[in-house]
Write a protein that holds these residues in place. Structure first.
Motif, PDB file in Angstrom:
ATOM      1  N   ASP A 274       6.440   5.227   4.799  1.00 29.79           N
ATOM      2  CA  ASP A 274       7.172   4.479   5.819  1.00 29.79           C
ATOM      3  C   ASP A 274       6.339   3.281   6.255  1.00 29.79           C
ATOM      4  O   ASP A 274       5.109   3.346   6.296  1.00 29.79           O
ATOM      5  CB  ASP A 274       7.468   5.359   7.034  1.00 29.79           C
ATOM      6  N   CYS A 275       6.997   2.196   6.578  1.00 30.95           N
ATOM      7  CA  CYS A 275       6.302   0.995   7.042  1.00 30.95           C
ATOM      8  C   CYS A 275       5.697   1.241   8.418  1.00 30.95           C
ATOM      9  O   CYS A 275       6.334   1.857   9.273  1.00 30.95           O
ATOM     10  CB  CYS A 275       7.261  -0.189   7.121  1.00 30.95           C
ATOM     11  N   ALA A 276       4.492   0.768   8.593  1.00 35.01           N
ATOM     12  CA  ALA A 276       3.813   0.895   9.884  1.00 35.01           C
ATOM     13  C   ALA A 276       3.224  -0.471  10.241  1.00 35.01           C
ATOM     14  O   ALA A 276       2.647  -1.133   9.379  1.00 35.01           O
ATOM     15  CB  ALA A 276       2.714   1.931   9.805  1.00 35.01           C
ATOM     16  N   PRO A 277       3.372  -0.904  11.473  1.00 33.93           N
ATOM     17  CA  PRO A 277       2.824  -2.214  11.866  1.00 33.93           C
ATOM     18  C   PRO A 277       1.296  -2.160  11.951  1.00 33.93           C
ATOM     19  O   PRO A 277       0.733  -1.697  12.928  1.00 33.93           O
ATOM     20  CB  PRO A 277       3.459  -2.461  13.239  1.00 33.93           C
ATOM     21  N   ARG A 278       0.630  -2.619  10.896  1.00 29.71           N
ATOM     22  CA  ARG A 278      -0.820  -2.578  10.846  1.00 29.71           C
ATOM     23  C   ARG A 278      -1.463  -3.934  11.078  1.00 29.71           C
ATOM     24  O   ARG A 278      -2.654  -4.014  11.279  1.00 29.71           O
ATOM     25  CB  ARG A 278      -1.276  -2.049   9.480  1.00 29.71           C
TER      26      ARG A 278
ATOM     27  N   ARG B 274       8.779  -2.335  -0.489  1.00 29.09           N
ATOM     28  CA  ARG B 274      10.012  -2.109  -1.246  1.00 29.09           C
ATOM     29  C   ARG B 274      11.163  -2.046  -0.267  1.00 29.09           C
ATOM     30  O   ARG B 274      11.134  -1.275   0.697  1.00 29.09           O
ATOM     31  CB  ARG B 274       9.913  -0.794  -2.021  1.00 29.09           C
ATOM     32  N   THR B 275      12.196  -2.856  -0.499  1.00 27.19           N
ATOM     33  CA  THR B 275      13.376  -2.876   0.354  1.00 27.19           C
ATOM     34  C   THR B 275      14.577  -2.467  -0.484  1.00 27.19           C
ATOM     35  O   THR B 275      14.848  -3.072  -1.527  1.00 27.19           O
ATOM     36  CB  THR B 275      13.612  -4.280   0.945  1.00 27.19           C
TER      37      THR B 275
ATOM     38  N   LEU C  20      16.600   0.245   3.772  1.00 28.52           N
ATOM     39  CA  LEU C  20      15.447   1.138   3.837  1.00 28.52           C
ATOM     40  C   LEU C  20      14.223   0.390   3.343  1.00 28.52           C
ATOM     41  O   LEU C  20      14.258  -0.202   2.258  1.00 28.52           O
ATOM     42  CB  LEU C  20      15.678   2.381   2.989  1.00 28.52           C
ATOM     43  N   MET C  21      13.157   0.429   4.119  1.00 26.78           N
ATOM     44  CA  MET C  21      11.929  -0.262   3.724  1.00 26.78           C
ATOM     45  C   MET C  21      10.782   0.737   3.665  1.00 26.78           C
ATOM     46  O   MET C  21      10.642   1.590   4.544  1.00 26.78           O
ATOM     47  CB  MET C  21      11.588  -1.370   4.718  1.00 26.78           C
ATOM     48  N   HIS C  22       9.995   0.612   2.591  1.00 28.37           N
ATOM     49  CA  HIS C  22       8.801   1.426   2.421  1.00 28.37           C
ATOM     50  C   HIS C  22       7.691   0.511   1.921  1.00 28.37           C
ATOM     51  O   HIS C  22       7.953  -0.598   1.442  1.00 28.37           O
ATOM     52  CB  HIS C  22       9.043   2.545   1.412  1.00 28.37           C
ATOM     53  N   GLU C  23       6.462   0.981   2.003  1.00 29.53           N
ATOM     54  CA  GLU C  23       5.344   0.191   1.485  1.00 29.53           C
ATOM     55  C   GLU C  23       4.349   1.093   0.778  1.00 29.53           C
ATOM     56  O   GLU C  23       4.296   2.306   1.031  1.00 29.53           O
ATOM     57  CB  GLU C  23       4.666  -0.603   2.594  1.00 29.53           C
TER      58      GLU C  23
ATOM     59  N   GLY D  86       7.674  -2.127 -14.768  1.00 25.31           N
ATOM     60  CA  GLY D  86       8.425  -0.888 -14.721  1.00 25.31           C
ATOM     61  C   GLY D  86       7.593   0.349 -14.940  1.00 25.31           C
ATOM     62  O   GLY D  86       8.125   1.417 -15.229  1.00 25.31           O
ATOM     63  N   GLN D  87       6.278   0.228 -14.815  1.00 29.38           N
ATOM     64  CA  GLN D  87       5.388   1.364 -15.026  1.00 29.38           C
ATOM     65  C   GLN D  87       5.100   2.120 -13.732  1.00 29.38           C
ATOM     66  O   GLN D  87       4.498   3.183 -13.732  1.00 29.38           O
ATOM     67  CB  GLN D  87       4.073   0.893 -15.652  1.00 29.38           C
ATOM     68  N   ALA D  88       5.484   1.558 -12.601  1.00 31.52           N
ATOM     69  CA  ALA D  88       5.321   2.196 -11.294  1.00 31.52           C
ATOM     70  C   ALA D  88       6.581   1.912 -10.489  1.00 31.52           C
ATOM     71  O   ALA D  88       7.134   0.834 -10.568  1.00 31.52           O
ATOM     72  CB  ALA D  88       4.096   1.640 -10.576  1.00 31.52           C
ATOM     73  N   ARG D  89       7.014   2.867  -9.736  1.00 29.99           N
ATOM     74  CA  ARG D  89       8.225   2.668  -8.925  1.00 29.99           C
ATOM     75  C   ARG D  89       7.994   3.147  -7.536  1.00 29.99           C
ATOM     76  O   ARG D  89       7.399   4.034  -7.201  1.00 29.99           O
ATOM     77  CB  ARG D  89       9.399   3.414  -9.539  1.00 29.99           C
TER      78      ARG D  89
END
Length: 72
Positions: free
Chosen positions: A4-8, A39-40, A47-50, A69-72
């Protein structure tokens, strides 16, 4: 790999990104001397993740793996 995205950091610079026309958009971001990938996923909701925050060389390698395409 995705968290999950966190404000860092107060400011985040987007160095590169994939095409906005896709359902899933990836951004190579830089903040505080570190790189991470955001990733959005856009459908009915956005949905946003990092990725974890990495040193520059490791972040660039991960970015290349995502583009190939070797990592998702």
């Amino acid at each position: 790999m995705w968290r999950d995205c966190a404000p860092r950091a107060d400011r985040v610079r987007i160095r590169e990104h994939t095409c906005e026309c896709r359902t899933v958009v990836y951004e190579l971001c830089q903040a505080g001397g570190l790189l991470f990938i955001r990733r959005t996923y856009r459908s009915d909701a956005v949905l946003m993740h990092e990725s974890e925050w990495l040193r520059t060389a490791d972040g660039e390698r991960l970015w290349l793996r995502v583009l190939l395409g070797q990592a998702r």
